[in-house]
Scaffold this motif. Structure first.
Motif, mmCIF file in Angstrom:
data_model
loop_
_atom_site.group_PDB
_atom_site.id
_atom_site.type_symbol
_atom_site.label_atom_id
_atom_site.label_comp_id
_atom_site.label_asym_id
_atom_site.label_seq_id
_atom_site.Cartn_x
_atom_site.Cartn_y
_atom_site.Cartn_z
ATOM 1 N N THR A 189 -39.436 47.966 11.204
ATOM 2 C CA THR A 189 -40.474 48.663 11.956
ATOM 3 C C THR A 189 -40.091 48.939 13.416
ATOM 4 O O THR A 189 -40.942 49.317 14.220
ATOM 5 C CB THR A 189 -41.780 47.852 11.928
ATOM 6 N N HIS A 190 -38.820 48.742 13.761
ATOM 7 C CA HIS A 190 -38.374 49.043 15.123
ATOM 8 C C HIS A 190 -38.549 50.545 15.371
ATOM 9 O O HIS A 190 -38.055 51.372 14.596
ATOM 10 C CB HIS A 190 -36.910 48.650 15.297
ATOM 11 N N PRO A 191 -39.238 50.949 16.431
ATOM 12 C CA PRO A 191 -39.539 52.372 16.633
ATOM 13 C C PRO A 191 -38.323 53.239 16.888
ATOM 14 O O PRO A 191 -38.385 54.464 16.718
ATOM 15 C CB PRO A 191 -40.472 52.361 17.853
ATOM 16 N N GLN A 192 -37.189 52.632 17.284
ATOM 17 C CA GLN A 192 -35.985 53.403 17.586
ATOM 18 C C GLN A 192 -34.949 53.350 16.459
ATOM 19 O O GLN A 192 -33.866 53.910 16.603
ATOM 20 C CB GLN A 192 -35.330 52.857 18.866
ATOM 21 N N ALA A 193 -35.282 52.683 15.350
ATOM 22 C CA ALA A 193 -34.275 52.417 14.325
ATOM 23 C C ALA A 193 -34.289 53.437 13.190
ATOM 24 O O ALA A 193 -35.346 53.859 12.719
ATOM 25 C CB ALA A 193 -34.474 51.021 13.754
ATOM 26 N N THR A 194 -33.088 53.796 12.763
ATOM 27 C CA THR A 194 -32.872 54.550 11.529
ATOM 28 C C THR A 194 -32.106 53.643 10.583
ATOM 29 O O THR A 194 -31.025 53.155 10.925
ATOM 30 C CB THR A 194 -32.048 55.825 11.783
ATOM 31 N N LEU A 195 -32.662 53.408 9.397
ATOM 32 C CA LEU A 195 -32.017 52.528 8.415
ATOM 33 C C LEU A 195 -31.249 53.358 7.392
ATOM 34 O O LEU A 195 -31.785 54.313 6.823
ATOM 35 C CB LEU A 195 -33.061 51.674 7.694
ATOM 36 N N TYR A 196 -29.986 52.992 7.158
ATOM 37 C CA TYR A 196 -29.139 53.622 6.142
ATOM 38 C C TYR A 196 -28.932 52.600 5.031
ATOM 39 O O TYR A 196 -28.234 51.595 5.229
ATOM 40 C CB TYR A 196 -27.794 54.016 6.728
ATOM 41 N N VAL A 197 -29.507 52.832 3.863
ATOM 42 C CA VAL A 197 -29.432 51.868 2.769
ATOM 43 C C VAL A 197 -29.175 52.592 1.452
ATOM 44 O O VAL A 197 -29.433 53.791 1.325
ATOM 45 C CB VAL A 197 -30.741 51.043 2.646
ATOM 46 N N ASN A 198 -28.656 51.860 0.462
ATOM 47 C CA ASN A 198 -28.593 52.427 -0.880
ATOM 48 C C ASN A 198 -29.838 52.011 -1.657
ATOM 49 O O ASN A 198 -30.689 51.264 -1.148
ATOM 50 C CB ASN A 198 -27.292 52.038 -1.592
ATOM 51 N N LEU A 199 -29.959 52.492 -2.888
ATOM 52 C CA LEU A 199 -31.188 52.279 -3.655
ATOM 53 C C LEU A 199 -31.453 50.791 -3.890
ATOM 54 O O LEU A 199 -32.599 50.331 -3.770
ATOM 55 C CB LEU A 199 -31.102 53.024 -4.992
ATOM 56 N N GLU A 200 -30.393 50.045 -4.182
ATOM 57 C CA GLU A 200 -30.566 48.605 -4.416
ATOM 58 C C GLU A 200 -31.030 47.900 -3.148
ATOM 59 O O GLU A 200 -31.940 47.062 -3.181
ATOM 60 C CB GLU A 200 -29.251 47.997 -4.908
ATOM 61 N N GLU A 201 -30.412 48.232 -2.015
ATOM 62 C CA GLU A 201 -30.784 47.610 -0.747
ATOM 63 C C GLU A 201 -32.213 47.960 -0.349
ATOM 64 O O GLU A 201 -32.956 47.108 0.157
ATOM 65 C CB GLU A 201 -29.794 48.040 0.332
ATOM 66 N N ALA A 202 -32.616 49.207 -0.603
ATOM 67 C CA ALA A 202 -33.995 49.611 -0.312
ATOM 68 C C ALA A 202 -34.972 48.785 -1.132
ATOM 69 O O ALA A 202 -36.025 48.358 -0.638
ATOM 70 C CB ALA A 202 -34.180 51.099 -0.607
ATOM 71 N N GLY A 203 -34.627 48.528 -2.388
ATOM 72 C CA GLY A 203 -35.490 47.728 -3.240
ATOM 73 C C GLY A 203 -35.613 46.293 -2.766
ATOM 74 O O GLY A 203 -36.696 45.692 -2.833
ATOM 75 N N ILE A 204 -34.517 45.743 -2.257
ATOM 76 C CA ILE A 204 -34.542 44.367 -1.741
ATOM 77 C C ILE A 204 -35.433 44.287 -0.503
ATOM 78 O O ILE A 204 -36.241 43.371 -0.357
ATOM 79 C CB ILE A 204 -33.108 43.896 -1.432
ATOM 80 N N ILE A 205 -35.296 45.264 0.395
ATOM 81 C CA ILE A 205 -36.094 45.261 1.619
ATOM 82 C C ILE A 205 -37.575 45.456 1.313
ATOM 83 O O ILE A 205 -38.439 44.794 1.894
ATOM 84 C CB ILE A 205 -35.587 46.354 2.581
ATOM 85 N N ALA A 206 -37.870 46.368 0.383
ATOM 86 C CA ALA A 206 -39.268 46.671 0.049
ATOM 87 C C ALA A 206 -39.831 45.746 -1.023
ATOM 88 O O ALA A 206 -41.021 45.825 -1.341
ATOM 89 C CB ALA A 206 -39.388 48.125 -0.417
#
Length: 296
Positions: A184-201
């Motif tokens: 939720t950092h307002p200045q951040a852009t996250l680059y992830v693959n589908l598996e990593e997105a699933g882990i974070i979410a």
């Protein structure tokens, strides 16, 4: 000469074994073994250098022979190594991977020195060399998830990063959860693959677009989600989600592909590309990389 971007995180030696054969546990096959500069921050920096930018590295590298060789290699590629934390007590980190025709078989990351150095690698951002709490660094920063969860949490709340254009990549799916404080950092852009997105979410997704939507709903300012040869997605708060298909190529290597994608996207945006153009250029660069068409 000043640098164009800070690359913060893992800079080490990659020892990669590659074979044209498909492999399984216990396979013993002919192939090639190479040792190259690597690590997430380094892979990003190398791609940025190929595109004509000058990265500055913030990392930990030992004062051993391997560390001296690594510094020399980085310097030859035009990188600013003047702010690297050098330790007499910590050895230079290494990463070892085995790749076959069926993809990554196994890997071991020996990045203990970077983790042990902790916040010491960030000293140039607070002592006036690159910025301070009162005048924080206001340029581009590529940040990788090889830093400890504690340090990443500190970065998420630190005034040293409040003015930066922060681009964030996990080191691997196993370390993706470390990025949650930065989600939720307002200045951040996250680059992830589908598996990593699933882990974070903490969910499973059928597509990159679904994953991007979920991360935006959880408060991310901007995300890019890749899914191998399937459609990738880029989403921004208030601006929706776009998708793009990667070119179809023969895959000859996979280690470093995500880092190449991220670096190429940064370069495209810095050159003024539109959202669709930047995504397409990043996908093309990653495809060229995995096919072996650009630098090893």
């Amino acid at each position: 000469m000043s640098s164009d971007i800070l690359c913060i995180g893992s800079v080490l030696w990659d020892i990669i074994g590659r074979s044209a054969a498909s492999m399984r546990v216990g396979s013993d096959v002919p192939g090639r073994i190479t040792r190259l500069p690597g690590g997430v921050a380094m892979n990003i920096a190398m791609t940025l250098s190929r595109f004509g930018l000058r990265p500055a590295l913030l990392t930990a590298i030992g004062r051993d022979a391997e560390g001296n060789e690594l510094i020399a290699a980085c310097t030859r590629m035009g990188m600013d190594c003047g702010h690297i934390y050098r330790s007499d007590d910590l050895p230079t980190d290494r990463y070892m991977a085995i790749e076959g025709a069926n993809g990554l078989i196994a890997a071991i990351a020996d990045a203990h020195s970077l983790e042990a150095a902790g916040a010491k690698i960030l000293r140039p951002m607070e002592d006036g060399r690159l910025g301070s709490a009162d005048t924080p660094y206001a340029g581009l920063i590529a940040l990788d998830g090889n830093l400890t969860e504690t340090l990443l949490s500190q970065i998420a709340q630190s005034p040293l990063f409040a003015a930066a254009d922060l681009r964030v990549a996990p080191a691997s799916p196993g370390k993706a959860e470390r990025l949650i404080p930065l989600l939720t950092h307002p200045q951040a852009t996250l680059y992830v693959n589908l598996e990593e997105a699933g882990i974070i979410a903490k969910a499973r997704f059928a597509s990159a677009a679904d994953a991007a939507a979920a991360l935006l709903n959880r408060g991310a300012a901007r995300v890019l989600v890749t899914d191998g040869g399937n459609a990738a997605a880029e989403g921004r708060q208030g601006q929706g989600i776009i998708t793009g298909m990667p070119p179809q190529v023969l895959v000859t290597r996979v280690t470093g592909a995500g880092d190449t994608f991220m670096a190429a996207h940064i370069v495209a945006e810095r050159a003024g590309s539109t959202r669709d153009e930047a995504l397409a250029r990043a996908l093309r660069a990653a495809a060229d990389y995995v096919s072996g068409e650009i630098g090893s």
